[in-house]
Design an enzyme around this catalytic site. Structure first.
Site, PDB file in Angstrom:
ATOM      1  N   HIS A 108     -65.076  19.458 -30.142  1.00  0.00           N
ATOM      2  CA  HIS A 108     -64.673  18.447 -31.133  1.00  0.00           C
ATOM      3  C   HIS A 108     -63.498  18.894 -31.992  1.00  0.00           C
ATOM      4  O   HIS A 108     -63.486  18.668 -33.207  1.00  0.00           O
ATOM      5  CB  HIS A 108     -65.854  18.102 -32.038  1.00  0.00           C
ATOM      6  CG  HIS A 108     -66.978  17.398 -31.357  1.00  0.00           C
ATOM      7  ND1 HIS A 108     -66.850  16.808 -30.135  1.00  0.00           N
ATOM      8  CD2 HIS A 108     -68.281  17.224 -31.731  1.00  0.00           C
ATOM      9  CE1 HIS A 108     -68.007  16.280 -29.775  1.00  0.00           C
ATOM     10  NE2 HIS A 108     -68.905  16.516 -30.718  1.00  0.00           N
ATOM     11  N   HIS A 116     -68.034   9.065 -33.790  1.00  0.00           N
ATOM     12  CA  HIS A 116     -69.295   9.765 -33.587  1.00  0.00           C
ATOM     13  C   HIS A 116     -70.389   9.211 -34.511  1.00  0.00           C
ATOM     14  O   HIS A 116     -71.134   9.955 -35.145  1.00  0.00           O
ATOM     15  CB  HIS A 116     -69.085  11.259 -33.889  1.00  0.00           C
ATOM     16  CG  HIS A 116     -70.044  12.167 -33.189  1.00  0.00           C
ATOM     17  ND1 HIS A 116     -71.391  12.167 -33.447  1.00  0.00           N
ATOM     18  CD2 HIS A 116     -69.864  13.119 -32.246  1.00  0.00           C
ATOM     19  CE1 HIS A 116     -71.988  13.071 -32.697  1.00  0.00           C
ATOM     20  NE2 HIS A 116     -71.089  13.664 -31.955  1.00  0.00           N
ATOM     21  N   GLU A 129     -70.391   7.579 -27.762  1.00  0.00           N
ATOM     22  CA  GLU A 129     -69.032   8.059 -28.069  1.00  0.00           C
ATOM     23  C   GLU A 129     -68.092   7.750 -26.894  1.00  0.00           C
ATOM     24  O   GLU A 129     -68.034   8.494 -25.917  1.00  0.00           O
ATOM     25  CB  GLU A 129     -69.064   9.555 -28.355  1.00  0.00           C
ATOM     26  CG  GLU A 129     -70.064   9.985 -29.407  1.00  0.00           C
ATOM     27  CD  GLU A 129     -70.498  11.428 -29.254  1.00  0.00           C
ATOM     28  OE1 GLU A 129     -69.632  12.266 -28.949  1.00  0.00           O
ATOM     29  OE2 GLU A 129     -71.696  11.720 -29.430  1.00  0.00           O
TER      30      GLU A 129
HETATM   31  C1  G6D Z   1     -74.045  19.085 -30.220  1.00  0.00           C
HETATM   32  O1  G6D Z   1     -73.896  19.036 -27.816  1.00  0.00           O
HETATM   33  C2  G6D Z   1     -73.921  18.213 -28.993  1.00  0.00           C
HETATM   34  C3  G6D Z   1     -72.654  17.388 -29.049  1.00  0.00           C
HETATM   35  O2  G6D Z   1     -72.585  16.502 -27.937  1.00  0.00           O
HETATM   36  C4  G6D Z   1     -72.636  16.585 -30.356  1.00  0.00           C
HETATM   37  O3  G6D Z   1     -71.451  15.828 -30.413  1.00  0.00           O
HETATM   38  C5  G6D Z   1     -72.728  17.550 -31.522  1.00  0.00           C
HETATM   39  O4  G6D Z   1     -73.914  18.325 -31.438  1.00  0.00           O
HETATM   40  C6  G6D Z   1     -72.758  16.777 -32.849  1.00  0.00           C
HETATM   41  O5  G6D Z   1     -73.048  20.064 -30.184  1.00  0.00           O
END
Ligand code: G6D
Length: 330
Positions: free
Chosen positions: A99, A173, A293
């Site tokens: 991210h 998200h 998402e």
């Molecule tokens: C964890 O693996 C998940 C991700 O997919 C999510 O976006 C994040 O938490 C908030 O890392």
């Protein structure tokens, strides 16, 4: 960053539906909509107070509540990618860049550019990521436009431009609970996707699109209840149907229809959420929310068989996401 930097902006349509956006991460802070009985309920799950979003715990958990995430949503293996024979190194933790990293777009204060009121109210926010930030090439200008239509459609459009060739993959998200409380276990979920991405133990895509046979519990190609299925997967959208995914609560009769111009949707249904803060609704400890998402494939820069995530200098990246909310009268 202090509380003084935090601002919440509000849109209301003529159906009394209200959307609140927090300038940190241009995040969906709340979305209140009338259910079948005319009760206005908040169907977005997140920390109760805006101050919760700037705590050390929030940074560490990186849950991205409601946030506009990037420069690259999802995982990039080993925090590395190659572009025109140049190797770029991003922040990575244990072989994963997630991210957009430590200073991802969700951690920035976005500028409010403009707001419109009356019918189909909207707002536009922007942020800037300078060349080399988190290891990405190019000065990137990012804009998001939120529109709340009179028909209770939340339209989110991300655009980005760079002065150098780079990679980009943005998304939103938001954590939804169409009951406004309790669990999403009873929600019905349908995803128009026959395949998902195979991943390794660190949830990094390995380049294989796996066909979901009907017995696979994560096959939601036919609508079924979420029950206690934990999901953290990238679904490859078939794009054969008008809609890409649907979530429905028989309790409130609220339906969410997802449409997007993106080739995939990451569905995230965590078994539980962090306990460092109170939540804005009385969600249960187990299966409190679902994220849809819409985005390009995670780790696309490292897999030639994935759709390209390259943004050439001067071109415009666009991600269009529509969450349409209906109250389904029997
Ligand atoms: C964890 O693996 C998940 C991700 O997919 C999510 O976006 C994040 O938490 C908030 O890392």
């Amino acid at each position: 960053m202090t509380t003084n930097n935090l601002q919440i902006y509000k849109l209301t349509n003529t159906a009394e539906t209200t959307l609140e956006i927090l300038n940190l991460g241009a995040s969906v802070f709340s979305l209140k909509i009338n259910d079948i009985e005319g009760n206005l309920i908040n169907i977005v799950v997140g920390p109760e107070k805006k101050e919760d979003y700037i705590t050390e715990e929030y940074l560490q958990e990186n849950m991205c509540f409601g946030a506009s995430i990037g420069r690259y949503a999802g995982r990039i293996s080993d925090g590395e990618f190659k572009l025109d024979e140049t190797n770029y190194k991003l922040f990575q933790n244990d072989g994963v860049h997630l991210h957009g990293g430590i200073r991802g777009l969700q951690h920035k204060i976005w500028n409010m550019n403009s707001q419109t009121f009356g019918e189909n109210p909207s707002m536009s926010l922007s942020c800037f990521s300078e060349d080399g930030e988190e290891g990405y090439p190019g000065n990137l200008k990012v804009e998001v436009c939120y529109t709340l239509t009179e028909e209770n459609e939340l339209k989110i459009e991300y655009t980005a431009k760079s002065d150098k060739k780079t990679i980009v993959n943005l998304t939103n998200h938001t954590y939804f609970n169409l009951n406004g409380e309790g669990s999403v276990s009873g929600h019905e979920l349908q995803i128009n996707a026959a395949k998902n991405l195979e991943v390794d133990a660190k949830l990094r895509p390995i380049g294989i699109l796996r066909t979901l046979n009907l017995e696979t519990e994560k096959n939601f190609s036919v609508s079924k209840k979420i029950e206690n299925i934990q999901v953290d997967d990238t679904f490859v959208l078939d794009k054969l149907d008008e809609t890409d995914a649907r979530v429905y609560s028989a309790k409130t009769k609220i339906e969410l229809i997802l449409k997007t111009n993106q080739p995939a949707v990451v569905i995230f249904i965590p078994k539980n959420l962090p306990h460092h803060w109170n939540y804005n609704t009385r969600v249960s400890k187990q299966f409190p929310s679902i994220c849809l998402e819409a985005q390009n494939y995670p780790d696309a820069p490292n897999h030639s068989n994935f759709p390209s995530a390259i943004l050439n200098a001067g071109d415009t990246y666009t991600n269009k996401i529509s969450y349409k909310f209906n109250v389904v009268k029997d």
